[in-house]
Design an enzyme around this catalytic site. Structure first.
Site, PDB file in Angstrom:
ATOM      1  N   CYS A 230     -19.771  37.919   0.895  1.00 46.42           N
ATOM      2  CA  CYS A 230     -19.874  38.912  -0.171  1.00 46.42           C
ATOM      3  C   CYS A 230     -20.778  40.087   0.193  1.00 46.42           C
ATOM      4  O   CYS A 230     -20.476  41.228  -0.158  1.00 46.42           O
ATOM      5  CB  CYS A 230     -20.333  38.239  -1.456  1.00 46.42           C
ATOM      6  SG  CYS A 230     -19.152  36.953  -1.968  1.00 46.42           S
TER       7      CYS A 230
ATOM      8  N   ASP B  51     -24.280  37.718  -6.437  1.00 41.61           N
ATOM      9  CA  ASP B  51     -24.031  36.271  -6.494  1.00 41.61           C
ATOM     10  C   ASP B  51     -25.287  35.402  -6.545  1.00 41.61           C
ATOM     11  O   ASP B  51     -25.289  34.281  -6.021  1.00 41.61           O
ATOM     12  CB  ASP B  51     -23.161  35.823  -5.311  1.00 41.61           C
ATOM     13  CG  ASP B  51     -21.755  36.387  -5.379  1.00 41.61           C
ATOM     14  OD1 ASP B  51     -21.361  36.891  -6.445  1.00 41.61           O
ATOM     15  OD2 ASP B  51     -21.052  36.329  -4.352  1.00 41.61           O
TER      16      ASP B  51
ATOM     17  N   VAL C 168     -26.565  36.826  -1.870  1.00 39.40           N
ATOM     18  CA  VAL C 168     -25.863  35.921  -0.953  1.00 39.40           C
ATOM     19  C   VAL C 168     -24.360  36.192  -1.012  1.00 39.40           C
ATOM     20  O   VAL C 168     -23.881  36.780  -1.961  1.00 39.40           O
ATOM     21  CB  VAL C 168     -26.139  34.444  -1.307  1.00 39.40           C
ATOM     22  CG1 VAL C 168     -27.591  34.075  -1.096  1.00 39.40           C
ATOM     23  CG2 VAL C 168     -25.718  34.102  -2.735  1.00 39.40           C
TER      24      VAL C 168
ATOM     25  N   LYS D 200     -16.626  39.773 -10.424  1.00 42.95           N
ATOM     26  CA  LYS D 200     -15.650  39.889  -9.345  1.00 42.95           C
ATOM     27  C   LYS D 200     -15.053  38.515  -9.074  1.00 42.95           C
ATOM     28  O   LYS D 200     -15.641  37.488  -9.435  1.00 42.95           O
ATOM     29  CB  LYS D 200     -16.290  40.455  -8.083  1.00 42.95           C
ATOM     30  CG  LYS D 200     -17.319  39.547  -7.434  1.00 42.95           C
ATOM     31  CD  LYS D 200     -17.916  40.208  -6.198  1.00 42.95           C
ATOM     32  CE  LYS D 200     -19.025  39.383  -5.586  1.00 42.95           C
ATOM     33  NZ  LYS D 200     -18.621  38.141  -4.973  1.00 42.95           N
TER      34      LYS D 200
END
Length: 193
Positions: free
Chosen positions: A139, A14, A134, A106
């Site tokens: 996550c 991310d 992050v 995702k």
């Protein structure tokens, strides 16, 4: 060691503009500070011959694939975060996908949940996972716990190449828990040795 690195994946989770940019509705406050460490971890992984997998969120503009609590940010007349093809969904400056690396999309916290990541890594002969990115309580944590549950031989979180809203949330509430289930938690400098 060279053989070990060939069986190790770096999951970059991310590291997208909406999560890092100041003022974004989903900004992770500790995110901007780790960008240089994530860049260095990616460079070291490439140098070692590791597989690099870029795990990103990309959502439908209407929010039909987001968690229930996030749907309020999407819909007609709204521009939600991390919409597929948006600037906010792009990787932050300094990070880019190279040939031979892999992008995994995702729509939930864990990179393993409702994706083909585990099968992809098995086919690639991967049995060790290293995580950067992050956000630690969401996550990162979910991905790491799933990797442990899936019996990867070693799961590592580089502590200064991952971040949360605050150092307390990052360290006391999450890194502490991960250590307790056998996750290796080096600094970037320690991992690079």
């Amino acid at each position: 060691m060279a053989e070990m690195w060939k069986k190790t994946v770096l999951l970059v989770i991310d590291m997208q503009k909406d999560f890092i940019a100041e003022g974004s509705s989903v900004q992770v406050l500790g995110g901007p500070a780790i960008v240089p460490a994530v860049i260095k971890a990616v460079e070291m992984s490439r140098h070692r011959g590791m597989l690099v997998v870029w795990v990103v969120r990309e959502h439908d503009p209407l929010g039909r694939d987001v968690e229930l609590y996030s749907q309020r940010m999407y819909g007609t007349g709204k521009t939600g975060p991390l919409v597929k093809g948006s600037v906010g969904g792009e990787l932050v400056d300094g990070l880019e996908i190279h040939e031979g690396e892999y992008k995994l999309v995702k729509t939930r916290f864990s990179a393993f949940f409702a994706t083909h990541l585990h099968y992809f890594l098995q086919r690639a002969g991967i049995n060790r996972v290293v995580v950067v990115g992050v956000q630690t309580p969401n996550c990162i944590r979910q991905t790491v716990f799933d990797a442990v549950e899936l019996d990867y031989e070693s799961v590592t979180v580089i502590v200064d190449a991952t971040a949360a809203a605050t150092p307390e949330v990052h360290n006391a509430a999450n890194i502490f828990d991960m250590k307790n289930i056998g996750v290796v938690t080096p600094t970037l400098q320690e991992w690079c040795k």
